[in-house]
Write an enzyme that holds these catalytic residues in place. Structure first.
Site, PDB file in Angstrom:
ATOM      1  CE  LYS A   1     -31.526  49.416  56.398  1.00  0.00           C
ATOM      2  NZ  LYS A   1     -30.186  50.334  55.961  1.00  0.00           N
TER       3      LYS A   1
ATOM      4  CE  LYS B   1     -33.586  56.029  50.496  1.00  0.00           C
ATOM      5  NZ  LYS B   1     -32.225  55.850  50.887  1.00  0.00           N
TER       6      LYS B   1
ATOM      7  CE  LYS C   1     -27.182  49.378  49.839  1.00  0.00           C
ATOM      8  NZ  LYS C   1     -26.919  50.893  49.333  1.00  0.00           N
TER       9      LYS C   1
HETATM   10  P1  TYM Z   1     -29.686  55.980  53.239  1.00  0.00           P
HETATM   11  O1  TYM Z   1     -30.134  57.076  52.008  1.00  0.00           O
HETATM   12  O2  TYM Z   1     -29.716  54.701  53.205  1.00  0.00           O
HETATM   13  O3  TYM Z   1     -30.428  56.591  54.453  1.00  0.00           O
HETATM   14  C1  TYM Z   1     -30.594  58.242  54.900  1.00  0.00           C
HETATM   15  C2  TYM Z   1     -30.704  58.325  56.252  1.00  0.00           C
HETATM   16  O4  TYM Z   1     -31.895  57.537  56.815  1.00  0.00           O
HETATM   17  C3  TYM Z   1     -31.442  56.609  57.780  1.00  0.00           C
HETATM   18  N1  TYM Z   1     -32.225  55.164  57.810  1.00  0.00           N
HETATM   19  C4  TYM Z   1     -32.900  54.835  58.801  1.00  0.00           C
HETATM   20  N2  TYM Z   1     -33.028  54.945  60.098  1.00  0.00           N
HETATM   21  C5  TYM Z   1     -33.729  54.468  60.598  1.00  0.00           C
HETATM   22  N3  TYM Z   1     -34.001  53.096  60.587  1.00  0.00           N
HETATM   23  C6  TYM Z   1     -34.143  52.926  59.290  1.00  0.00           C
HETATM   24  N4  TYM Z   1     -34.976  51.750  58.949  1.00  0.00           N
HETATM   25  C7  TYM Z   1     -33.522  53.819  58.222  1.00  0.00           C
HETATM   26  N5  TYM Z   1     -33.250  53.514  57.040  1.00  0.00           N
HETATM   27  C8  TYM Z   1     -32.333  54.620  56.713  1.00  0.00           C
HETATM   28  C9  TYM Z   1     -30.066  56.227  57.649  1.00  0.00           C
HETATM   29  O5  TYM Z   1     -29.228  55.879  58.751  1.00  0.00           O
HETATM   30  C10 TYM Z   1     -29.588  57.570  57.297  1.00  0.00           C
HETATM   31  O6  TYM Z   1     -29.173  58.471  58.279  1.00  0.00           O
HETATM   32  N6  TYM Z   1     -24.738  56.401  53.172  1.00  0.00           N
HETATM   33  C11 TYM Z   1     -25.841  57.286  53.617  1.00  0.00           C
HETATM   34  C12 TYM Z   1     -25.891  58.397  52.787  1.00  0.00           C
HETATM   35  C13 TYM Z   1     -24.869  59.498  53.217  1.00  0.00           C
HETATM   36  C14 TYM Z   1     -24.365  60.068  54.298  1.00  0.00           C
HETATM   37  C15 TYM Z   1     -23.205  60.862  54.021  1.00  0.00           C
HETATM   38  C16 TYM Z   1     -25.057  60.023  55.683  1.00  0.00           C
HETATM   39  C17 TYM Z   1     -24.044  59.752  52.093  1.00  0.00           C
HETATM   40  N7  TYM Z   1     -22.986  60.376  52.515  1.00  0.00           N
HETATM   41  C18 TYM Z   1     -22.567  61.688  54.806  1.00  0.00           C
HETATM   42  C19 TYM Z   1     -24.409  60.922  56.459  1.00  0.00           C
HETATM   43  C20 TYM Z   1     -23.149  61.613  56.221  1.00  0.00           C
HETATM   44  C21 TYM Z   1     -26.934  56.212  53.057  1.00  0.00           C
HETATM   45  O7  TYM Z   1     -27.024  55.537  52.262  1.00  0.00           O
HETATM   46  O8  TYM Z   1     -28.211  56.684  54.000  1.00  0.00           O
END
Ligand code: TYM
Length: 331
Positions: free
Chosen positions: A194, A197, A111
Site C-alpha cells: 500500500k 505516509k 505496525k
Molecule cells: P489513515 O490516516 O491511515 O488514512 C486516512 C484515509 O485514507 C485512506 N488511505 C488510502 N486509501 C487508498 N489507498 C491508500 N494507499 C490509502 N492510504 C490511506 C484510508 O483508508 C483512510 O480512509 N484509522 C484511520 C483513521 C480513522 C478513521 C476513524 C477513519 C480514525 N477514526 C473513523 C474513519 C472513521 C486511519 O488510520 O486512516
C-alpha cells in the site's frame, strides 16, 4: 437521514492514497447528509510524534480538506482531541471489547511487527477509539479506503456488543463505504504494498504537497515492467505496478480503467508516464496552492476548527449523556 463520519491521522505527509481513497470521495457526500470530517490526532499519538510537527500537520490536514473542496458550511471539520467525548466513549467501549477481537486486527500486527512487546497499549486498542469516533455521532456511513475495512467491521461488532449489553437499539450500525476507482493506491516502488505516509522511501508515494518537479521525478522513477500496456483489465492483474499506475490515472481522470486502456493499449511506459504526470499535476497543483494559501492564515484555520469543535461537541454530548444513563453513571 445519512450521517457521514471519516477521519485522517495527522501523522505524516498526506498522500495521493489519502486523497483518492478518502478525501476525493467525501466531496459529493457532504450534500447528502450531515457530514463530519475529523483530524484524528489521538490516533496519531499511538506512535511517537514530535509536538511541533503534530501541530503543524494537524493544520495542514485541515487546510488540505478545505483545499480539496470540503465546505465548512456543509460539513463539520474538527480535531479529535478537542472533543474529549471520543476518549471517554473509547474507554467505555474498551470495557465491552473482547481481546480476541483485537487480536485479529492485521494493522496492529503490521505496525507492531516484531516489536510486539514494546508496542504501546494505545496502538493495540486503536480500533476501539476508531469505533468510538464513529458511534459517537450515530454515524450511518463511513467513507474510507480499503485498508480500513477490518476496523469498520469491528466498529459494527462493538456497536452490537454495546446494544446487547444495554439497549438493543441504541447504536446505529455504521456502513462502510469503500468508494471510487482507487480504494487501494499502491506504492510506486512495489505494486504489492500500500502507498503509505509511513513508508521509509519518499519515492514510494506522491505527497499532496509535492512540487510538479517531484511528481515528475517520482512517476519517472516508479517501478514498472518492460511490457507495453495491455488491451484488457484481466491482463493487468498479474502486473501490479502497471495496474496501479493505470488505476491512478483512471481515478484522477474520473474514468474507468477500461477507458484508460482503450486509449493507451500498446503504449510503452515511456509514453504513458509523462501523460500520467501531467494529469496528476493538473489535479494536485491547484489543491497544493490552495492548501498553502490556507496555511498562511493559521488564526483563520484555528478559528474554523474551533467552530467545528463546538458543533461536533454538541452532538457528542447528546450521545454520551444517553450512554452514561444506560450504564448507570451519576449525571
Ligand atoms: P489513515 O490516516 O491511515 O488514512 C486516512 C484515509 O485514507 C485512506 N488511505 C488510502 N486509501 C487508498 N489507498 C491508500 N494507499 C490509502 N492510504 C490511506 C484510508 O483508508 C483512510 O480512509 N484509522 C484511520 C483513521 C480513522 C478513521 C476513524 C477513519 C480514525 N477514526 C473513523 C474513519 C472513521 C486511519 O488510520 O486512516
Amino acid at each position: 437521514m445519512k450521517r457521514i463520519f471519516s477521519g485522517i491521522q495527522p501523522s505524516g505527509n498526506l498522500t495521493l492514497g489519502n486523497y483518492l481513497g478518502a478525501i476525493k470521495n467525501w466531496i459529493p457526500l457532504q450534500s447528502q447528509g450531515e457530514a463530519l470530517f475529523c483530524i484524528v490526532d489521538l490516533h496519531a499519538i499511538t506512535i511517537p510524534q514530535d509536538p511541533a510537527s503534530l501541530k503543524s500537520r494537524t493544520l495542514e490536514v485541515a487546510a488540505t480538506y478545505l483545499a480539496s473542496g470540503i465546505d465548512p458550511q456543509n460539513a463539520i471539520i474538527f480535531v479529535q482531541s478537542q472533543v474529549p467525548q471520543h476518549a471517554e466513549l473509547a474507554w467505555i467501549l474498551s470495557c465491552l471489547t473482547p481481546l480476541g477481537w483485537l487480536n485479529r486486527m492485521t494493522q496492529f500486527k503490521d505496525k507492531a511487527g516484531k516489536q510486539r512487546e514494546q508496542a504501546a497499549l494505545g496502538l493495540y486498542s486503536y480500533p476501539v477509539l476508531q469505533a468510538a469516533d464513529i458511534l459517537l455521532y450515530q454515524t450511518t456511513h463511513v467513507p474510507v479506503g480499503e485498508d480500513q475495512k477490518q476496523h469498520l467491521e469491528l466498529a459494527r461488532d462493538i456497536a452490537g456488543a454495546f446494544n446487547r449489553a444495554y439497549n438493543q437499539d441504541f447504536f446505529t450500525l455504521p456502513e462502510p463505504q469503500i468508494l471510487g476507482i482507487a480504494p487501494r493506491v499502491m506504492s510506486l516502488r512495489d505494486g504489492t504494498k500500500k502507498m503509505s505516509k509511513s513508508d521509509p522511501s519518499d519515492l514510494s508515494r506522491i505527497n499532496m504537497m509535492d512540487s510538479d518537479e517531484e511528481i515528475n521525478q517520482k512517476i519517472r522513477k516508479a517501478k514498472t515492467d518492460p511490457e507495453p500496456l495491455p488491451e484488457s483489465v484481466e491482463e493487468l492483474t498479474t502486473r501490479p505496478e502497471a495496474q496501479n499506475l493505470v488505476t491512478i490515472y483512471a481515478a484522477l481522470a474520473n474514468c474507468s480503467v477500461e477507458k484508460v486502456l482503450e486509449e493507451y493499449k500498446g503504449s510503452l511506459f515511456s509514453v504513458f508516464k509523462p501523460q500520467l504526470s501531467e494529469l496528476m499535476i493538473s489535479v494536485l497543483a491547484p489543491i497544493r496552492a490552495e492548501t498553502k494559501r490556507r496555511l498562511q492564515d493559521k488564526n483563520e484555520l484555528e478559528s474554523l476548527l474551533r467552530s467545528g469543535q463546538q458543533k461536533a461537541s454538541e452532538k457528542a454530548q447528546v450521545t454520551l449523556k444517553e450512554v452514561r444513563e444506560l450504564i448507570g453513571f451519576l449525571s
